[in-house]
Design an enzyme around this catalytic site. Structure first.
Site, PDB file in Angstrom:
ATOM      1  NE  ARG A   5      18.997  55.649 -24.812  1.00 57.27           N
ATOM      2  CZ  ARG A   5      18.747  56.856 -24.315  1.00 57.27           C
ATOM      3  NH1 ARG A   5      17.568  57.401 -24.439  1.00 57.27           N
ATOM      4  NH2 ARG A   5      19.682  57.524 -23.661  1.00 57.27           N
ATOM      5  N   GLY A  27      11.791  65.675 -22.130  1.00 56.27           N
ATOM      6  CA  GLY A  27      12.123  64.537 -21.266  1.00 56.27           C
ATOM      7  C   GLY A  27      13.627  64.379 -21.211  1.00 56.27           C
ATOM      8  CD  GLU A  49      12.910  64.781 -16.469  1.00 54.94           C
ATOM      9  OE1 GLU A  49      13.389  64.327 -17.521  1.00 54.94           O
ATOM     10  OE2 GLU A  49      11.996  64.218 -15.838  1.00 54.94           O
ATOM     11  CD  GLU A  93      14.222  56.698 -25.057  1.00 52.11           C
ATOM     12  OE1 GLU A  93      12.995  56.408 -24.913  1.00 52.11           O
ATOM     13  OE2 GLU A  93      15.123  56.246 -24.335  1.00 52.11           O
ATOM     14  CD  GLU A 102       8.538  55.278 -21.502  1.00 49.49           C
ATOM     15  OE1 GLU A 102       8.912  56.456 -21.641  1.00 49.49           O
ATOM     16  OE2 GLU A 102       9.263  54.374 -21.076  1.00 49.49           O
TER      17      GLU A 102
HETATM   18  C1  LIG Z   1      13.603  57.429 -21.062  1.00 46.98           C
HETATM   19  S1  LIG Z   1      14.049  58.894 -20.184  1.00 46.98           S
HETATM   20  C2  LIG Z   1      15.094  59.662 -21.405  1.00 46.98           C
HETATM   21  C3  LIG Z   1      16.112  60.552 -20.806  1.00 46.98           C
HETATM   22  C4  LIG Z   1      17.069  61.209 -21.806  1.00 46.98           C
HETATM   23  N1  LIG Z   1      16.363  62.064 -22.745  1.00 46.98           N
HETATM   24  C5  LIG Z   1      17.873  60.182 -22.557  1.00 46.98           C
HETATM   25  O1  LIG Z   1      17.596  59.979 -23.734  1.00 46.98           O
HETATM   26  O2  LIG Z   1      18.734  59.564 -21.948  1.00 46.98           O
HETATM   27  C6  LIG Z   1      12.568  59.850 -20.264  1.00 46.98           C
HETATM   28  C7  LIG Z   1      12.559  61.098 -19.386  1.00 46.98           C
HETATM   29  O3  LIG Z   1      11.414  61.879 -19.734  1.00 46.98           O
HETATM   30  C8  LIG Z   1      10.811  62.412 -18.561  1.00 46.98           C
HETATM   31  N2  LIG Z   1       9.403  62.691 -18.888  1.00 46.98           N
HETATM   32  C9  LIG Z   1       8.393  61.792 -19.028  1.00 46.98           C
HETATM   33  N3  LIG Z   1       7.250  62.425 -19.374  1.00 46.98           N
HETATM   34  C10 LIG Z   1       7.554  63.741 -19.462  1.00 46.98           C
HETATM   35  C11 LIG Z   1       6.783  64.898 -19.779  1.00 46.98           C
HETATM   36  N4  LIG Z   1       5.481  64.811 -20.065  1.00 46.98           N
HETATM   37  N5  LIG Z   1       7.405  66.098 -19.768  1.00 46.98           N
HETATM   38  C12 LIG Z   1       8.725  66.203 -19.461  1.00 46.98           C
HETATM   39  N6  LIG Z   1       9.489  65.138 -19.136  1.00 46.98           N
HETATM   40  C13 LIG Z   1       8.921  63.919 -19.147  1.00 46.98           C
HETATM   41  C14 LIG Z   1      11.039  61.322 -17.520  1.00 46.98           C
HETATM   42  O4  LIG Z   1      10.960  61.854 -16.199  1.00 46.98           O
HETATM   43  C15 LIG Z   1      12.457  60.826 -17.904  1.00 46.98           C
HETATM   44  O5  LIG Z   1      13.448  61.566 -17.230  1.00 46.98           O
END
Ligand SMILES: C[S@@+](CC[C@H](N)C(=O)[O-])C[C@H]1O[C@@H](n2cnc3c(N)ncnc32)[C@H](O)[C@@H]1O
Length: 260
Positions: A5, A27, A49, A93, A102
């Protein structure tokens, strides 16, 4: 870390982000996608975040790397994040299979409505295709029959698929280049490729990070999901109609799949 990924995102970002770009990474989590954009030449990257603890980790990664000085980690819900002008690139993501649980589609829509995304903004990913296929599945565990929705990391659910009875058949194309309809009501016709008993539908998702760089399920993103159904006999030449309904981002409590 999910290498397949993450490398795919790295390549997509390297091919997309140009010198001087303003990038939003919604995120940001560990900050890795923001770091890729900074390394690709972005002038400024906003890593948004929602979770303070994750944002603190992102700041540590950012501060430990020279490219990090172009990154600003913002603790906020990306749905309410705004900028004075639209970003050149948005990376995101927040995905799971079918975007069932999600917030990817919801956050993309909010960023578009808030002006962070406009018609010039390049999106990574640009679209996803959700697919369904006919399978038989071993739902027996420790002497008990447990016909439940099956999800697992590392494509772990596939170890119990005992037979595949069709190709992956798309039921929803999600194109982020416009507001996404988050309500899914999709009737898909699946063509059996062999005769036999089907007791489940396997859902998968193909992610188009760019038009050239695509991934199906990886160890941590969009892993296959198996949905139990009342067993049916299928025959080559006799199509199976399946109605799939849910609202993206609302989870399996709000999901229904009916074989018609
Ligand atoms: C699957 S992780 C991806 C992390 C990173 N972008 C990566 O690709 O490795 C998703 C992240 O999005 C954050 N997140 C989820 N909903 C969000 C929102 N509405 N606004 C900001 N961050 C969010 C979560 O806390 C998490 O840290």
């Amino acid at each position: 870390m999910d290498e397949e990924r993450t490398h795919a995102f790295e390549n997509a970002i390297q091919n997309t982000v140009k010198a001087g770009d303003i990038v939003v990474d919604a995120g940001t989590g560990s900050g890795i996608l923001a770091l890729f954009s900074a390394r690709a030449g972005a002038e400024k990257v906003y890593g948004i975040e929602i979770d303070e603890a994750s944002a603190a980790l992102a700041r540590k990664s950012v501060q430990a790397n020279p490219d990090g000085k172009k990154i600003e980690v913002v603790v906020a819900d990306a749905r309410s994040f705004t900028l004075p002008a639209a970003a050149d690139v948005v990376t995101m993501e927040l995905m799971d299979t079918g975007l069932i649980s999600e917030q990817q589609a919801v956050v993309m829509n909010a960023l578009r409505k808030g002006g962070v995304i406009d018609s010039h903004t390049k999106l990574i990913p640009s679209k996803v295709v959700c697919a369904a296929e006919l399978v038989s599945y071993d739902f027996d565990f420790y002497g008990f029959h447990m016909p439940l929705v099956m999800q697992a990391r590392n494509n772990g659910v596939d170890a119990r698929v005992t037979n595949y009875f069709s190709e992956k058949t798309p039921y929803q194309n999600v194109d982020f280049s416009d507001i996404v309809e988050t309500l899914v009501k999709s009737r898909v016709t699946i063509t059996p490729t062999k005769d036999g008993e089907v007791n489940a539908i396997r859902l998968t998702t193909q992610t188009f990070l760019t038009s050239e760089i695509t991934v199906w399920g990886t160890s941590d993103m969009n892993m296959p999901v198996v949905i139990p159904i009342k067993p049916i006999q299928v025959k080559v030449g006799e199509n199976v109609n399946v109605l799939i309904q849910y609202e993206m981002g609302k989870g399996f409590e709000n999901f229904s799949l009916i074989v018609e």
